[in-house]
Design an enzyme around this catalytic site. Structure first.
Site, mmCIF file in Angstrom:
data_model
loop_
_atom_site.group_PDB
_atom_site.id
_atom_site.type_symbol
_atom_site.label_atom_id
_atom_site.label_comp_id
_atom_site.label_asym_id
_atom_site.label_seq_id
_atom_site.Cartn_x
_atom_site.Cartn_y
_atom_site.Cartn_z
ATOM 1 N N ASP A 82 24.634 27.562 42.441
ATOM 2 C CA ASP A 82 24.074 28.413 41.383
ATOM 3 C C ASP A 82 24.816 28.256 40.061
ATOM 4 O OD1 ASP A 82 26.194 29.572 42.858
ATOM 5 O OD2 ASP A 82 25.738 31.559 42.098
ATOM 6 N N GLU A 140 26.775 32.037 44.842
ATOM 7 C CA GLU A 140 28.205 32.328 44.899
ATOM 8 C C GLU A 140 28.622 33.293 43.805
ATOM 9 O OE1 GLU A 140 32.233 32.530 44.104
ATOM 10 O OE2 GLU A 140 30.964 31.400 42.708
#
Length: 393
Positions: A82, A140
């Site tokens: 991400d 994350e």
């Protein structure tokens, strides 16, 4: 011989790794909506020839079984995918095409590197026994973290890894170097949301109000005692308030103040004791001054623990692959990482990959609008992780 073969493969796949990283960098996606990223990674895994399954909606897990005899050993390797809500200021050909979203933490490099590792290991599948599990993880950067969701969906099962390795770029460390710290390495991180209620009114007549701004100010200062007088001095702890909203005016006392903060530490027992103390102290101070208080603690990532024996062995193997001069010790870091969730359940080693290049001006820190990485680090990262995986089987 194995080391040289891995190095040769790392050189061979380097240009593709660079192109993979640049594609991901130009097309970043925020936590838990990495749909195009996941599809891109899936296509890469198909091209490599690795079977995979989707987990946590936008996560993927691929398996590679060595063909050199039976073995029950399983090594897991993890990368996150991400991006962050940051508008990129770099002027590079691969600049983010999505306004306000950027790979400012290097997850594009992590993903490209692990795909490179997968390609290297696939080319060597006839030469090892055991199983490699490749984890491409979403979310994350956002509580509760993609790691916790993937764990809940069984990422550490069927088969269960005997260890898990992860790497994270480090712009303070020169490209070509690797950093390690055994034991407690990164802090837990919890979010604090406090609302102080009072009674608003005219700034010229404070005696008719219950001033939540003054109350909140006293409370913020007093809460620092949680660290300075309640925490064991040998236990690193951080209490920070980064957002305070008192939406009055120069002559208007508001009805309430909202305060956002974070509490971080290196001790799981003290962590939850601190939560209780923060809530009790905040309410006590506010109520003693005539207001009321709400405290919400959002429990985030736990302490990241690098298992001592695994980390020592991984460091030694890294010295064999890169040379002792390219391996350094790291201090503890009060930032947080949801790789910590894996480290609470399995033997884990989370190490740092140098990406700095001062000569080229690649020096910006993580989570900044000018972050970039020296792409030679992709060859280092992919090759090293392949070497560590095979030597850990």
């Amino acid at each position: 011989m194995l080391k040289e073969r891995i190095r040769e493969e790392a050189r061979r796949i380097h240009e593709e790794a660079v192109q993979t990283r640049r594609h991901l960098h130009a097309h970043p996606e925020l936590s838990f909506i990495e749909e195009n990223t996941a599809a891109f990674v899936a296509a890469k895994l198909d091209a490599i020839g690795l079977p995979y399954e989707r987990m946590a909606n936008t996560g993927l897990v691929a398996l590679l079984q060595g063909k050199k005899g039976p073995s029950g050993k399983v090594v897991a390797l993890r990368a996150d995918m991400d991006a962050l809500p940051i508008h990129e200021l770099n002027e590079v050909p691969y600049k983010s095409k999505t306004p306000g979203v950027m790979h400012a933490c290097g997850h594009d490099g992590h993903t490209a590197s692990l795909l490179g590792t997968a390609a290297i290991l696939k080319s060597l599948e006839n030469d090892f026994a055991g199983t490699i599990k490749f984890i491409f993880q979403p979310g994350e950067e956002c509580t509760p973290g993609g790691a916790s969701i993937m764990i809940r969906e069984g990422v550490l099962q069927n088969p269960a890894p005997h260890c898990i390795l992860g790497q994270h770029v480090m712009p303070e460390l020169e490209a070509g170097k690797i950093g390690f710290r055994a034991g407690r390495y990164m802090a837990s991180a919890d979010e604090l949301y406090i609302t102080v209620h009072g009674k608003g009114g005219h700034g010229a007549m404070p005696h008719t109000t219950i001033d939540p701004v003054l109350i909140a100010s006293h409370m913020i200062v007093a809460l620092q005692q949680i660290v300075s007088r309640n925490a064991n001095p040998t236990t690193p702890s951080v209490l920070t308030f980064g957002k305070v909203i008192a939406n009055g005016a120069h002559n208007v006392i508001p009805d309430k103040v909202t305060i956002d903060g974070t509490f971080r530490t290196m001790d799981e027992t003290w962590r939850f004791e601190a939560h209780r103390r923060i809530e009790a102290m905040a309410k006590s101070i506010v109520e003693s001054m005539g207001g009321t208080c709400e405290v919400k603690v959002v429990v985030g990532y736990p302490v990241l623990i690098n298992e001592e024996k695994l980390t020592a062995a991984t460091r030694q193997l890294t010295e064999e692959y890169l040379g002792k001069e390219n391996v350094v010790d790291l201090p503890i870091w009060m930032a947080a990482e949801d790789f910590a969730s894996y480290s609470q359940l399995a033997d884990a080693c989370f190490y740092r990959l140098g990406v700095r290049n001062e000569a080229r001006g690649i020096t910006s820190g993580l989570h900044t609008a000018t972050f970039d990485l020296d792409e030679s680090s992709l060859e280092t990262g992919a090759g090293l992780m392949a070497w560590l995986a095979l030597k850990s089987l």
